[in-house]
Motif scaffolding. Structure first.
Motif, PDB file in Angstrom:
ATOM      1  N   THR A 129     -80.902  74.990 -12.910  1.00  0.00           N
ATOM      2  CA  THR A 129     -79.606  75.782 -12.771  1.00  0.00           C
ATOM      3  C   THR A 129     -78.939  74.672 -11.769  1.00  0.00           C
ATOM      4  OG1 THR A 129     -80.659  77.838 -12.622  1.00  0.00           O
ATOM      5  CG2 THR A 129     -78.746  77.683 -11.350  1.00  0.00           C
ATOM      6  N   ARG A 139     -75.457  73.959  -9.645  1.00  0.00           N
ATOM      7  CA  ARG A 139     -74.058  74.561  -8.877  1.00  0.00           C
ATOM      8  C   ARG A 139     -73.068  73.506  -8.684  1.00  0.00           C
ATOM      9  NH1 ARG A 139     -71.880  75.097  -3.725  1.00  0.00           N
ATOM     10  NH2 ARG A 139     -70.504  76.983  -3.399  1.00  0.00           N
ATOM     11  N   HIS A 182     -74.759  80.347  -0.479  1.00  0.00           N
ATOM     12  CA  HIS A 182     -76.064  80.060  -0.574  1.00  0.00           C
ATOM     13  C   HIS A 182     -76.448  80.835  -2.197  1.00  0.00           C
ATOM     14  CE1 HIS A 182     -76.529  78.117   2.981  1.00  0.00           C
ATOM     15  NE2 HIS A 182     -76.117  79.308   3.585  1.00  0.00           N
ATOM     16  N   CYS A 183     -77.108  79.833  -3.016  1.00  0.00           N
ATOM     17  CA  CYS A 183     -77.591  80.560  -4.312  1.00  0.00           C
ATOM     18  C   CYS A 183     -78.983  79.911  -4.521  1.00  0.00           C
ATOM     19  CB  CYS A 183     -76.405  80.392  -5.270  1.00  0.00           C
ATOM     20  SG  CYS A 183     -75.902  78.736  -5.451  1.00  0.00           S
ATOM     21  N   ARG A 184     -79.402  80.331  -5.688  1.00  0.00           N
ATOM     22  CA  ARG A 184     -80.723  79.849  -5.952  1.00  0.00           C
ATOM     23  C   ARG A 184     -80.264  78.851  -7.087  1.00  0.00           C
ATOM     24  NH1 ARG A 184     -85.062  82.644  -3.935  1.00  0.00           N
ATOM     25  NH2 ARG A 184     -86.590  82.002  -5.580  1.00  0.00           N
ATOM     26  N   CYS A 185     -80.686  77.590  -6.684  1.00  0.00           N
ATOM     27  CA  CYS A 185     -80.029  76.570  -7.815  1.00  0.00           C
ATOM     28  C   CYS A 185     -80.904  75.394  -7.436  1.00  0.00           C
ATOM     29  CB  CYS A 185     -78.674  76.139  -7.755  1.00  0.00           C
ATOM     30  SG  CYS A 185     -78.155  75.280  -6.368  1.00  0.00           S
ATOM     31  N   ASP A 186     -81.340  74.472  -8.476  1.00  0.00           N
ATOM     32  CA  ASP A 186     -81.808  73.150  -8.368  1.00  0.00           C
ATOM     33  C   ASP A 186     -81.110  72.186  -7.969  1.00  0.00           C
ATOM     34  OD1 ASP A 186     -84.554  74.466  -9.654  1.00  0.00           O
ATOM     35  OD2 ASP A 186     -83.182  74.653 -11.459  1.00  0.00           O
ATOM     36  N   SER A 196     -77.097  70.898  -6.469  1.00  0.00           N
ATOM     37  CA  SER A 196     -75.453  71.321  -6.190  1.00  0.00           C
ATOM     38  C   SER A 196     -74.831  70.058  -6.261  1.00  0.00           C
ATOM     39  CB  SER A 196     -75.493  71.949  -4.757  1.00  0.00           C
ATOM     40  OG  SER A 196     -74.165  72.198  -4.490  1.00  0.00           O
ATOM     41  N   SER A 208     -77.474  71.642   4.174  1.00  0.00           N
ATOM     42  CA  SER A 208     -77.757  71.672   2.886  1.00  0.00           C
ATOM     43  C   SER A 208     -77.603  70.347   2.137  1.00  0.00           C
ATOM     44  CB  SER A 208     -76.653  72.780   1.740  1.00  0.00           C
ATOM     45  OG  SER A 208     -75.509  72.335   1.811  1.00  0.00           O
TER      46      SER A 208
END
Length: 176
Positions: free
Chosen positions: A90, A92, A129-133, A135, A145
């Motif tokens: 994933t 972002r 903030h999100c669940r990603c591998d 960005s 981050s």
């Protein structure tokens, strides 16, 4: 391993003959394997009677341990069969990065790596903030981050060009 397999079949069937039929060998072959296992372990695993066999206490202990081991192996094999051979990633990015650079790159990537699933989260909200591998964004990094990955060109600020124009894509690794 053959001795343990013979033992498990004989213990489960409470019969050397039935174990032999199941394994497509002779009852004598099963008997020899179990005798070799008993010699190795220095204990009797079966009480042999004129018309059959029964497990000793040590035999019952080993049988339970072997069954647990085979169940664990069976569960692992089943899980491996259920898992698809795909990888999910994933990424972002901002709307501009996604539409102008990332989406065309992903299309080309899928042609080379069809088993890898690439999902995009497109957002222009900084610090979301999100669940990603991974960005990918431009501008100043969001505090907490930002991770610099060596000299690979990730996490750097935009390059400055003599012409004053911004780069059309990420820096080429050969320019490092």
């Amino acid at each position: 391993m053959t001795a343990l397999t013979c033992f498990e079949a004989a213990a489960r069937n409470v019969s050397f003959k039935k174990a032999a039929e199941e394994m497509s060998v002779t009852p004598a072959a099963v008997s020899h394997q179990i005798k070799a296992l008993e010699t190795d372990l220095e204990c009797s695993l079966f009480r042999r009677h004129h018309r059959g066999v029964e497990l000793t206490e040590k035999g019952a202990f080993l049988f339970v341990a072997i069954q647990r081991g085979f169940e664990t192996i069976s569960d692992a094999v089943a899980e491996l069969r259920e898992r698809p051979e795909t990888v999910d990633v994933t990424i972002r990015s901002s709307t501009a990065v996604s539409s102008l650079w990332l989406t065309p790159k992903i299309s080309a990537f899928w042609k080379i790596h069809p088993s890898i699933t690439v999902s995009q989260i497109v957002s222009d909200v900084p610090g979301m903030h999100c669940r990603c591998d991974l960005s990918i964004h431009y501008g100043d990094p969001v505090p907490g981050s930002h991770h610099r990955l060596g000299n690979a060109g990730f996490g750097r600020r935009a390059r400055h060009y003599p012409s004053g124009r911004p780069a059309e894509g990420p820096p080429d690794s050969s320019e490092q």
